[in-house]
Write an enzyme that holds these catalytic residues in place. Sequence first.
Site, PDB file in Angstrom:
ATOM      1  N   ASN A 238       0.877  -1.175   0.000  1.00 55.45           N
ATOM      2  CA  ASN A 238       0.000   0.000   0.000  1.00 55.45           C
ATOM      3  C   ASN A 238       0.910   1.221   0.000  1.00 55.45           C
ATOM      4  OD1 ASN A 238      -1.809   2.037   0.424  1.00 55.45           O
ATOM      5  ND2 ASN A 238      -2.403   1.402   2.497  1.00 55.45           N
TER       6      ASN A 238
ATOM      7  N   LYS B 176       0.098   4.331  -0.349  1.00 52.69           N
ATOM      8  CA  LYS B 176      -0.490   5.542   0.242  1.00 52.69           C
ATOM      9  C   LYS B 176      -0.192   6.753  -0.649  1.00 52.69           C
ATOM     10  CE  LYS B 176      -0.083   3.280   4.692  1.00 52.69           C
ATOM     11  NZ  LYS B 176       0.045   3.385   6.146  1.00 52.69           N
TER      12      LYS B 176
ATOM     13  N   HIS C 131      -9.386   1.486   4.928  1.00 53.64           N
ATOM     14  CA  HIS C 131      -8.112   1.644   5.636  1.00 53.64           C
ATOM     15  C   HIS C 131      -8.300   2.576   6.831  1.00 53.64           C
ATOM     16  CE1 HIS C 131      -3.970   2.691   6.505  1.00 53.64           C
ATOM     17  NE2 HIS C 131      -3.646   1.577   5.888  1.00 53.64           N
TER      18      HIS C 131
ATOM     19  N   GLU D  41      -6.621   4.941   7.862  1.00 49.92           N
ATOM     20  CA  GLU D  41      -6.395   6.362   7.546  1.00 49.92           C
ATOM     21  C   GLU D  41      -7.648   6.965   6.909  1.00 49.92           C
ATOM     22  OE1 GLU D  41      -2.754   5.615   5.418  1.00 49.92           O
ATOM     23  OE2 GLU D  41      -1.820   5.094   7.324  1.00 49.92           O
TER      24      GLU D  41
ATOM     25  N   GLU E 251      -5.165  -4.506  10.723  1.00 51.13           N
ATOM     26  CA  GLU E 251      -4.093  -3.526  10.896  1.00 51.13           C
ATOM     27  C   GLU E 251      -4.329  -2.748  12.192  1.00 51.13           C
ATOM     28  OE1 GLU E 251      -2.155  -2.390   6.925  1.00 51.13           O
ATOM     29  OE2 GLU E 251      -3.963  -1.175   7.087  1.00 51.13           O
TER      30      GLU E 251
ATOM     31  N   GLY F  54       2.856   2.611  10.622  1.00 50.25           N
ATOM     32  CA  GLY F  54       3.796   3.707  10.429  1.00 50.25           C
ATOM     33  C   GLY F  54       4.557   4.099  11.682  1.00 50.25           C
TER      34      GLY F  54
ATOM     35  N   SER G  79       3.781  -1.900  10.257  1.00 48.45           N
ATOM     36  CA  SER G  79       5.243  -1.995  10.423  1.00 48.45           C
ATOM     37  C   SER G  79       5.805  -3.369  10.052  1.00 48.45           C
ATOM     38  CB  SER G  79       5.648  -1.585  11.844  1.00 48.45           C
ATOM     39  OG  SER G  79       5.261  -0.236  12.094  1.00 48.45           O
TER      40      SER G  79
HETATM   41  P1  13P Z   1       3.309   0.612   7.584  1.00 50.83           P
HETATM   42  O1  13P Z   1       3.792  -0.692   6.992  1.00 50.83           O
HETATM   43  O2  13P Z   1       4.037   1.810   7.050  1.00 50.83           O
HETATM   44  O3  13P Z   1       3.234   0.554   9.066  1.00 50.83           O
HETATM   45  O4  13P Z   1       1.788   0.794   7.051  1.00 50.83           O
HETATM   46  C1  13P Z   1       0.907  -0.241   7.201  1.00 50.83           C
HETATM   47  C2  13P Z   1      -0.325   0.069   6.444  1.00 50.83           C
HETATM   48  O5  13P Z   1      -1.081   0.950   6.808  1.00 50.83           O
HETATM   49  C3  13P Z   1      -0.608  -0.704   5.225  1.00 50.83           C
HETATM   50  O6  13P Z   1      -1.905  -0.465   4.760  1.00 50.83           O
END
Ligand code: 13P
Length: 254
Positions: free
Chosen positions: A9, A11, A97, A99, A169, A175, A215
């Site tokens: 992903n 983003k 997601h 976010e 997640e 992140g 992560s």
């Molecule tokens: P990270 O791997 O940067 O922690 O992000 C995970 C994520 O949100 C994948 O959709």
Amino acid sequence: MRKPIIAANWKLNKGPSSTEDFLRSFLSEVNKQSFGVDIVIAPSFVSLSKASELLSSETKVQLAAQNVSEHDSGAYTGEVSVMMLKELFLSYVIIGHSERRALYGETDQVINAKIKKAREANFRPIFCIGETLEERESGKLEDVLRTQITQGLLDIPEKDLTETVVAYEPVWAIGTGVTATSEQAQEAHAFVRSVLKDLYGEAASQKVRIQYGGSVKPANAKELLSQPDIDGALVGGASLEPSSFFEIIRNSAE
Ligand code: 13P
């Protein structure tokens, strides 16, 4: 036997030219061998056409969108519909997601409508769920996951469930560099599967792939993927470099 799915992903990263650079380098590695896992890349909307062009003749790497509208057309500025995505070589759509839930106010109801819309167009949803740290620490983990799953999948028939990938997640692991331990992740995944079993029965629940995200890195992918209910990874930061995403795939496939 569930086939693992490792998805990137990206983003808000990589326009068309850096998408092309990534894919040329990544494909040259990936095409040297077989891994027995599904590999998926989710670039931004503006980079999807370029990625679609480069991947349409590939068999090893599939494409995902990071979002889709629950509407077909009309006065929805900034949105992208499933019919637009149908023009591309695209298999999956990430939906819900954390976010999008936290920053853009997506509710379980909107997410449910998006899953239905994606299935109408025959895309496979990657349906994201997960708790915040506060929810986990106050003992609400199971309630939060159960609500997200039950509402997100409301009126989704079994035939569509089994085409859906669930991505667990935990928000506190996204992140942050803090990964859930493999025990914490396995426990949550087993719980997710038990909720799917309550809703759809044992056989259907055993068919659904549940990815872990938060992560994931080359160093922890193998241990996470070795857990019985962890069927893949949804990778953010560590998927931005071809070499590190490739290493995650290689380590997961071992
Ligand atoms: P990270 O791997 O940067 O922690 O992000 C995970 C994520 O949100 C994948 O959709």
